[in-house]
Design a protein around this motif. Structure first.
Motif, PDB file in Angstrom:
ATOM      1  N   ARG A   1      41.496  44.847  31.853  1.00 44.99           N
ATOM      2  CA  ARG A   1      42.723  44.775  31.029  1.00 44.99           C
ATOM      3  C   ARG A   1      43.820  45.637  31.646  1.00 44.99           C
ATOM      4  NH1 ARG A   1      39.521  44.557  26.445  1.00 44.99           N
ATOM      5  NH2 ARG A   1      39.549  46.792  26.192  1.00 44.99           N
ATOM      6  N   GLU A   2      43.399  46.858  32.066  1.00 47.44           N
ATOM      7  CA  GLU A   2      44.361  47.813  32.636  1.00 47.44           C
ATOM      8  C   GLU A   2      44.995  47.238  33.904  1.00 47.44           C
ATOM      9  OE1 GLU A   2      45.397  50.642  31.459  1.00 47.44           O
ATOM     10  OE2 GLU A   2      46.526  51.290  33.234  1.00 47.44           O
ATOM     11  N   MET A   3      44.122  46.592  34.720  1.00 48.12           N
ATOM     12  CA  MET A   3      44.624  46.042  35.981  1.00 48.12           C
ATOM     13  C   MET A   3      45.586  44.894  35.729  1.00 48.12           C
ATOM     14  SD  MET A   3      41.560  46.076  38.645  1.00 48.12           S
ATOM     15  CE  MET A   3      40.119  46.974  38.310  1.00 48.12           C
ATOM     16  N   THR A   4      45.258  44.040  34.737  1.00 50.86           N
ATOM     17  CA  THR A   4      46.157  42.904  34.451  1.00 50.86           C
ATOM     18  C   THR A   4      47.455  43.426  33.855  1.00 50.86           C
ATOM     19  OG1 THR A   4      44.162  42.287  33.224  1.00 50.86           O
ATOM     20  CG2 THR A   4      45.657  40.507  33.800  1.00 50.86           C
ATOM     21  N   LYS A   5      47.332  44.477  33.021  1.00 48.53           N
ATOM     22  CA  LYS A   5      48.513  45.035  32.364  1.00 48.53           C
ATOM     23  C   LYS A   5      49.484  45.593  33.411  1.00 48.53           C
ATOM     24  CE  LYS A   5      48.394  48.887  30.084  1.00 48.53           C
ATOM     25  NZ  LYS A   5      47.610  49.828  29.294  1.00 48.53           N
ATOM     26  N   ALA A   6      48.874  46.302  34.391  1.00 44.14           N
ATOM     27  CA  ALA A   6      49.725  46.957  35.394  1.00 44.14           C
ATOM     28  C   ALA A   6      50.444  45.963  36.299  1.00 44.14           C
ATOM     29  CB  ALA A   6      48.881  47.898  36.240  1.00 44.14           C
TER      30      ALA A   6
ATOM     31  N   ASP B   1      49.938  50.844  39.316  1.00 48.16           N
ATOM     32  CA  ASP B   1      49.931  52.157  38.672  1.00 48.16           C
ATOM     33  C   ASP B   1      48.868  52.146  37.577  1.00 48.16           C
ATOM     34  OD1 ASP B   1      50.804  54.622  38.589  1.00 48.16           O
ATOM     35  OD2 ASP B   1      52.717  54.245  37.590  1.00 48.16           O
ATOM     36  N   PHE B   2      47.634  52.377  37.981  1.00 49.26           N
ATOM     37  CA  PHE B   2      46.530  52.241  37.023  1.00 49.26           C
ATOM     38  C   PHE B   2      46.129  53.591  36.424  1.00 49.26           C
ATOM     39  CE2 PHE B   2      45.273  48.799  40.207  1.00 49.26           C
ATOM     40  CZ  PHE B   2      46.046  47.857  39.561  1.00 49.26           C
TER      41      PHE B   2
END
Ligand code: ADP
Length: 480
Positions: A196-201, A207-208
């Motif tokens: 999720r974090e990677m897709t969000k960034a 900028d993870f």
């Protein structure tokens, strides 16, 4: 993944239960058999003590059976060492019974051991445990006492153990399902979070921010991703910076080219319009056109050289270069320039030979020496010193010319940077000379150092390693 982990959890659990049940069954069966044998052999010792050889065996065994068991479940047999049955609690007609000599327990008893055998009885058709022992009467005739009881081994306890086992199994299943679910959750949810974090960034941000997880393996993934994203970010920044530099370079180069082109165009137009009739002026204009064309050629050559050096595509041919003749030749070529500026040249060159590209060394020396001449004053001097220490070739170009202001000293190696733009242009400078020098030195992994004082002069000190590294030689072989 969840399903796969749970499936493996169950498989391991069932395997553990099957193995532990099997081993327990085997050990307990052995123990039950051992206990029963011990119990029956004790009984045989007591019976032996009780039985009187001179009295009727049949009535004695019947009495004994009544004494030891009320439930008819015990069978007592007296057998001769030759296998003839003397008395048996389960039959009145012993004479009709077959010879027992071949029975396993009887054979062992004859050998003087406590014999036993668990098998299906021919008389009752049920599974029995037979234990037999020899009685030594001391009165001439021996006999064997055999005691048998119905025996099913561990199966007897199955009915009681099964429900307990079943409950245990059920509890273990429920517990392992809960544990398995929790365990998979602790693995899958961080992975989902990370994704999720990677897709969000997004792809361009890199900028993870990840949490610190329970398992170090997961932290390795998140740390590696962060590291990777950082280097990706750096790489993109570098690419962007290089793109900007290149763009700046092209705009500077076209700007620089505009000056001589404008001059050529201007003089050509004047000549074309026919306003200039004076022959001397005509010649002057033509000379200026030629000068501007020369400047353009120098500029284009410098641009080509710098771009080749930057992309490392320079066609470099290495050879053993003797420094003294090279310096001599360069001094000869710059002599007209030095004469026109009334600058004296002095050289001091040790007999040194270095494996390098003559073309590059010449370019380096010509640029530095002609700068020393150009940015000087009449009666000025330029000193060229070539020497070596244990590892490096040392080149020192000193002049007592105009010097470079301190604030400009760090920038003069930049492309198109000039301290005095007007003066440099009129002197035919491109602003690329020192940048080329710096690139050549970098090519040899050397260093350049500048000491200068405004109004007093400048000193450029260069070191170039004498030994070429193997990979450098390989690279040069590939280029040549
Ligand atoms: P250019 O073609 O203008 O000479 P360079 O890259 O060779 O370009 O030099 C950059 C600037 O550094 C020059 O324009 C000049 O102002 C200054 N410079 C270089 N060498 C010297 C020197 N020996 N003495 C004084 N100024 C110098």
């Amino acid at each position: 993944m969840k399903k796969a982990i749970l499936r493996r959890f169950f498989c391991v659990l069932i395997l553990a239960l099957v193995i532990s049940s099997g081993v327990s069954y085997y050990i307990m069966s052995k123990q039950i058999l051992k206990d029963n044998i011990r119990h029956l052999s004790n009984m045989i010792y007591v019976m032996d003590y009780y039985i009187n050889i001179n009295e009727d065996f049949q009535s004695q065994v019947d009495d004994l059976k009544r004494l030891v068991s009320q439930t008819d479940s015990i069978r007592i047999t007296i057998i001769s060492p030759t296998g003839v049955v003397y008395a048996d609690t389960e039959t009145d007609k012993v004479s009709g019974m077959e010879n027992h000599l071949e029975r396993e327990e009887i054979q062992a008893a004859i050998r003087g051991e406590i014999g036993y055998s668990a098998r299906t009885s021919e008389t009752f058709g049920t599974k029995m445990l037979y234990v037999a022992g020899m009685s030594h009467t001391g009165e001439g005739e021996d006999y064997i006492i055999r005691v048998a009881i119905p025996y099913t081994g561990f199966q007897e306890y199955m009915a009681t153990i099964f429900p307990v086992l079943g409950i245990g199994f059920l509890v273990a299943m429920i517990a392992s399902t809960i544990m398995g679910l929790r365990f998979t959750e602790t693995i899958t949810s961080p992975l989902q979070e990370m994704s999720r974090e990677m897709t969000k960034a997004g792809t361009s941000q890199f900028d993870f921010h990840f949490k610190h997880y329970k398992y170090p393996e997961l932290n390795i993934i998140s740390d590696t991703t962060v590291k990777l994203s950082k280097s990706m970010k750096e790489y993109l920044e570098r690419v962007e910076k290089e793109r900007k530099i290149r763009q700046e370079f092209f705009s500077n180069a076209s700007h620089e080219l505009k000056t001589p082109i404008t001059a050529i165009k201007g003089y050509a137009e004047l000549l074309e319009q026919g306003f200039v009739t004076d022959e001397d002026t005509k010649k002057k204009f033509i000379r200026r056109i030629r000068k501007s064309a020369d400047n353009m050629t120098v500029l284009i050559n410098d641009i080509l050289m710098i771009s080749q050096l930057e992309t490392k595509e320079a066609n470099v041919t290495f050879s053993m270069v003797r420094m003294a003749p090279l310096v001599e030749e360069i001094l000869e070529s710059v002599e007209p320039l030095a004469d026109s500026y009334q600058v004296a040249l002095h050289s001091e060159c040790e007999p040194i030979t270095i494996e390098a590209s003559t073309k590059q060394l010449r370019e380096l020396l010509v640029n530095l020496i002609s700068n020393g001449i150009k940015y000087n004053h009449p009666e000025g001097n330029v000193w060229i010193q070539v020497s070596r220490n244990t590892t490096d070739l040392l080149i020192k170009i000193t002049d007592d010319g105009m010097g470079i202001p301190t604030e400009d000293q760090s920038r003069i190696f930049e492309r198109f940077y000039r301290v005095d733009k007007g003066r440099s242009r009129t002197l035919g400078g491109t602003g690329l000379g020192l940048s080329i020098v710096k690139h050549i030195i970098e090519f040899y992994e050397g260093t350049i150092n500048l000491e200068s004082k405004l109004g007093q002069g400048s000193c450029f000190t260069i070191t170039i390693p004498m030994e070429r590294k193997p990979e450098e030689i390989e690279r040069n072989k590939a280029n040549s």
